[in-house]
Structures are given as C-alpha cells and as structure tokens.
Design an enzyme around this catalytic site. Structure first.
Site, mmCIF file in Angstrom:
data_model
loop_
_atom_site.group_PDB
_atom_site.id
_atom_site.type_symbol
_atom_site.label_atom_id
_atom_site.label_comp_id
_atom_site.label_asym_id
_atom_site.label_seq_id
_atom_site.Cartn_x
_atom_site.Cartn_y
_atom_site.Cartn_z
ATOM 1 N N GLY A 10 0.743 -1.237 -0.005
ATOM 2 C CA GLY A 10 -0.070 -0.003 -0.112
ATOM 3 C C GLY A 10 0.914 1.169 -0.162
ATOM 4 O O GLY A 10 1.722 1.182 0.603
ATOM 5 N N ARG A 71 0.266 -4.851 -5.144
ATOM 6 C CA ARG A 71 0.114 -5.912 -4.042
ATOM 7 C C ARG A 71 0.674 -7.344 -4.535
ATOM 8 O O ARG A 71 0.268 -8.294 -4.021
ATOM 9 C CB ARG A 71 -1.184 -6.233 -3.514
ATOM 10 C CG ARG A 71 -2.048 -4.966 -2.867
ATOM 11 C CD ARG A 71 -1.426 -4.748 -1.421
ATOM 12 N NE ARG A 71 -2.310 -3.900 -0.487
ATOM 13 C CZ ARG A 71 -1.876 -3.312 0.556
ATOM 14 N NH1 ARG A 71 -0.574 -4.060 1.114
ATOM 15 N NH2 ARG A 71 -2.470 -2.474 1.358
ATOM 16 N N ASP A 102 5.512 -4.543 6.089
ATOM 17 C CA ASP A 102 6.164 -5.778 6.675
ATOM 18 C C ASP A 102 6.151 -6.984 5.661
ATOM 19 O O ASP A 102 7.026 -7.825 5.497
ATOM 20 C CB ASP A 102 5.605 -6.459 7.998
ATOM 21 C CG ASP A 102 3.810 -6.164 8.147
ATOM 22 O OD1 ASP A 102 3.212 -6.174 7.078
ATOM 23 O OD2 ASP A 102 3.354 -6.507 9.001
ATOM 24 N N THR A 124 4.653 2.680 6.311
ATOM 25 C CA THR A 124 3.467 2.416 6.449
ATOM 26 C C THR A 124 2.704 3.583 7.325
ATOM 27 O O THR A 124 3.286 4.038 8.210
ATOM 28 C CB THR A 124 3.031 1.159 7.160
ATOM 29 O OG1 THR A 124 1.610 0.866 7.281
ATOM 30 C CG2 THR A 124 3.776 0.763 8.427
ATOM 31 N N ASP A 126 0.407 2.815 9.125
ATOM 32 C CA ASP A 126 -0.177 2.121 10.406
ATOM 33 C C ASP A 126 0.936 2.146 11.532
ATOM 34 O O ASP A 126 0.480 1.834 12.663
ATOM 35 C CB ASP A 126 -0.297 0.663 10.071
ATOM 36 C CG ASP A 126 -1.200 0.328 8.831
ATOM 37 O OD1 ASP A 126 -2.101 1.292 8.859
ATOM 38 O OD2 ASP A 126 -1.154 -0.649 8.244
ATOM 39 N N ASP A 128 3.256 0.184 12.302
ATOM 40 C CA ASP A 128 2.969 -1.201 13.138
ATOM 41 C C ASP A 128 4.297 -2.072 12.828
ATOM 42 O O ASP A 128 4.468 -3.213 13.087
ATOM 43 C CB ASP A 128 1.687 -1.915 12.972
ATOM 44 C CG ASP A 128 1.716 -2.210 11.425
ATOM 45 O OD1 ASP A 128 2.581 -1.926 10.709
ATOM 46 O OD2 ASP A 128 0.808 -2.954 11.143
ATOM 47 N N MET A 168 -7.730 3.681 9.819
ATOM 48 C CA MET A 168 -7.069 2.636 9.388
ATOM 49 C C MET A 168 -6.057 2.010 10.598
ATOM 50 O O MET A 168 -5.921 2.751 11.601
ATOM 51 C CB MET A 168 -6.185 2.848 8.267
ATOM 52 C CG MET A 168 -7.144 2.898 6.935
ATOM 53 S SD MET A 168 -6.044 3.118 5.503
ATOM 54 C CE MET A 168 -7.313 2.530 4.159
ATOM 55 N N GLY A 169 -5.179 1.317 10.406
ATOM 56 C CA GLY A 169 -4.090 0.835 11.259
ATOM 57 C C GLY A 169 -4.133 -0.660 11.373
ATOM 58 O O GLY A 169 -3.183 -1.149 12.410
ATOM 59 N N ARG A 170 -4.663 -1.395 10.641
ATOM 60 C CA ARG A 170 -4.665 -2.901 10.633
ATOM 61 C C ARG A 170 -4.874 -3.293 12.008
ATOM 62 O O ARG A 170 -5.766 -2.816 12.824
ATOM 63 C CB ARG A 170 -3.715 -3.636 9.993
ATOM 64 C CG ARG A 170 -3.303 -3.257 8.432
ATOM 65 C CD ARG A 170 -2.599 -4.028 7.724
ATOM 66 N NE ARG A 170 -1.086 -4.111 8.424
ATOM 67 C CZ ARG A 170 -0.093 -4.739 8.146
ATOM 68 N NH1 ARG A 170 -0.282 -5.630 7.346
ATOM 69 N NH2 ARG A 170 1.085 -4.562 8.700
HETATM 70 O O1 F6P Z 1 -1.274 -1.082 5.639
HETATM 71 C C1 F6P Z 1 -1.668 0.232 5.037
HETATM 72 C C2 F6P Z 1 -3.014 0.090 4.913
HETATM 73 O O2 F6P Z 1 -3.627 1.373 4.623
HETATM 74 C C3 F6P Z 1 -4.071 -0.412 6.173
HETATM 75 O O3 F6P Z 1 -4.004 0.718 7.111
HETATM 76 C C4 F6P Z 1 -5.122 -0.871 5.532
HETATM 77 O O4 F6P Z 1 -5.743 -1.801 6.419
HETATM 78 C C5 F6P Z 1 -4.646 -1.503 4.367
HETATM 79 O O5 F6P Z 1 -3.637 -0.835 3.976
HETATM 80 C C6 F6P Z 1 -5.722 -1.232 3.230
HETATM 81 O O6 F6P Z 1 -5.078 -1.955 1.888
HETATM 82 P P1 F6P Z 1 -5.464 -1.977 0.630
HETATM 83 O O7 F6P Z 1 -4.650 -0.837 -0.028
HETATM 84 O O8 F6P Z 1 -5.188 -3.232 -0.123
HETATM 85 O O9 F6P Z 1 -7.023 -1.802 0.355
#
Ligand code: F6P
Length: 339
Positions: A10, A71, A102, A124, A126, A128, A168-170
């Site tokens: 992301g 991805r 990660d 990120t 997040d 994390d 967000m933040g997973r």
């Molecule tokens: O890891 C970054 C993040 O923005 C998270 O906060 C969120 O859950 C995820 O990516 C969303 O992913 P995608 O871009 O695959 O929808």
C-alpha cells in the site's frame, strides 16, 4: 554499483521523499540507480527504468509513489527468486532497496536468503513495523485524521450527534490513539485494549446530560466488534483479511444503548493520500539516504530503522516479529480527558 529501487504494498505519504533520498545518495556517490515500476510486479515483468538525480527533482512533497506499487508478490504470484532473476540480471542490479511494509520486507528477506542483495526501508501509515520506533507516513495520517476530527466535531455539535470515526491501522491502534488524543475524542477504541460498550454508553450519557451533547468516538479498523472478531471485507492478494466496518457496528450499538443519533465516518484512503508532513518528508529523506549508503557499501539483509533520534541498520529478519502494537500508555493519557 547499480542500485534498484522499488516501492511495494500500500502507498503512503513520504515514498517519493524516500526514493529521492536513495537516488541522491547513490548517484551522488558515483553509483547508478534504476527504478522498478509497480512494486514486485515490475521485478517479475521487467518494468525497469533509469532513475537519475534529475528524475527525482520536484517530487519531495508529492504523495503516492512515482514508481507505482502493487500487491503482487514473487512468492504468492510466482516462484520466488526464479520469477525475478531475469530482470535482476538483465538490468544489472547489484543491490535492491525495497521500500515496503512488513509483507514486502518479508518478501525482500526471502529473496535475500536466495542470493539477492537487499536493503529494506520500512514504510506504512499504520506505524506497526517491528524494529523501528516510527514509520514515515504515520504522522501524516495522524494529521489528516486530526483535521477530519476537527471538522466532524463542529457538525456533531450542531446536530447533537455522536460521530463514530473509523480509521486505518490494521491490527494496531496507533493512528486511532494519536489522532484521538490530538482531536480531543471522547472515546478511542483500539485492538490492544478491551472495551465495554455499556460503560461507554454511560459515559456518553453523563457527558451529554452535562451539556456537552455531542461526542467523537474514534475506532481503529482492527478493533474487534462486540461479537469478538474484527469486521472484514473479503481478503487481499495474500489471503489476509481486509479490515473495515467496525465503525458501523459500534455506531448502531451506541445508538441502541443511548438513543442518541449516531453517524459513521470511515476515513479510508484519504489517510494515505496527498502531501507528507514536514516530519515525514525529513524522516523518509533520512531513511532513503541511509539505505542508499548501505547499498553502496555492499551491505545486505538489513533494514534502516529509527532508534530515538538516530537512523540505524537492523537485521531485516526483524520483520518476522509480530506487528508492533500501540503503546497503551497513550490510551491512559487519553482517558484523563474522557467524561
Ligand atoms: O497498511 C496500510 C493500509 O492502509 C491499512 O491501514 C489498511 O488496512 C490497508 O492498507 C488497506 O489495504 P488496501 O490498499 O489493499 O485496500
């Protein structure tokens, strides 16, 4: 020495500042840079372009990534090193700087184990990633959410509503806790700390009856619903759950328990877009410069990390550790301001 640079996973604010840092350090030291487009996909499909100092002028303040990202992953969508070998060899890449989260850094570590020299740069919103005190993108996301809370507060107050803000933040509550504190939220729900909706409803009632009849409740996307599991929306390319939807569940429950009108604001990708804050520009620049220096020096299997005020190399294997959870002392700070 030819150094390849790629951004994977992301996007987040500061990626361009980091790319610029790598290119300035490598080319400034007499080396050469190439950019791999669209993340790991570009390494699998040969999407490589030269990256000169001139190519990275004027991008410091830009959001997103000039290289693009995806991805896609050589271990999920290919057969590991074999699926990138041709690109690496034909482009003459001596070392690869991987700017990723990660998942992407774990992939980088696997490729390194198969013989590809790699330097990792953590990124990120997040915050994390294990092994580093902070990641670039996080402070920008916190600022964006704080600005949104400021705006949502005035409309919540006008309508005497409870505004549930999902961020967000997973699996980590960093963004929720920091933006909740900065925005003066009445409650903050994060995956790391259990919550009791009856208690929260009681707190909201006390606050509203005392005359402050509006509230902001910040909810991290990875917070379990009252049923016990996080709310999800299918799976991503790796088969990991895509989080989202807990805000709606919490708002419905709070409305049922309090009778107050509750609204939900899911901030989503706004948190990842746009120009990075000055802090993130500087952090990403320093990490990019440090990664470029390590790559030129022939170091491999390392990640550049923040340790206090310093940028230090740590073993890339640090990303095998679980995600870095919120320091729950921040939740204790926040609680002094709850009704
Ligand atoms: O890891 C970054 C993040 O923005 C998270 O906060 C969120 O859950 C995820 O990516 C969303 O992913 P995608 O871009 O695959 O929808």
């Amino acid at each position: 020495m030819k150094v390849g640079v790629l951004t994977a996973g992301g996007d987040c604010p500061g990626l361009n500042a980091a790319i610029r840092g790598v290119v300035a350090r490598v080319t400034g030291g007499g080396g050469e840079c190439v950019g791999i487009q669209k993340g790991w996909r570009g390494l699998m499909e040969g999407l490589v372009r030269p990256l000169t100092r001139d190519d990275v002028r004027g991008i410091l303040y830009q959001g997103g990534t000039i290289l693009g990202t995806s991805r896609m992953d050589p271990y999920v969508h290919g057969n590991g090193y074999e699926s990138v070998r041709e690109t690496v060899e034909s482009a003459g890449i001596d070392s690869l700087v991987v700017i990723g989260g990660d998942g992407s850094l774990r992939t980088a570590a696997r490729l390194e184990a198969e013989g590809l020299p790699v330097v990792g740069v953590p990124k990120t919103i997040d915050n994390d990633i294990p092994g580093t005190d902070v990641t670039f993108g996080f402070h920008t996301a916190v600022q964006i959410v704080t600005d949104a809370i400021d705006r949502l507060t005035t409309t919540a107050e006008s309508h005497n509503r409870v505004m549930v803000v999902e961020v967000m933040g997973r699996t980590a509550g960093w963004i929720a806790a920091y933006a909740g504190i900065a925005g003066g939220a009445e409650a903050i729900l994060v995956p790391e700390v259990e919550y009791d909706l009856d208690d929260l409803a009681e707190r909201l009632r006390r606050r509203h009856k005392a005359g402050h009849d509006y509230s902001i409740v910040v909810v991290a996307e990875g917070t379990p619903t009252p049923e016990g599991d996080p709310a999800t929306r299918g799976v991503d390319a790796y088969g990991f759950a895509r989080l989202g939807g807990v805000g709606n569940v919490i708002a419905a429950e709070l409305e049922r328990l309090t009778g107050y009108e509750c609204r939900v604001m899911t901030l989503g990708y706004l948190q990842r877009g746009g120009t990075p804050t000055a802090y993130d520009r500087i952090l990403a620049t320093r990490l990019g410069l440090a990664a470029g220096a390590l790559a030129v020096a022939g170091e491999s299997g390392v990640m550049v990390a923040v340790d206090g005020e310093d940028i230090v190399p740590v073993p890339l294997s640090v990303v095998d550790q679980p995600p870095r959870q919120l320091d729950t002392a921040r939740m204790e700070d926040a609680a002094w301001f709850f009704a």
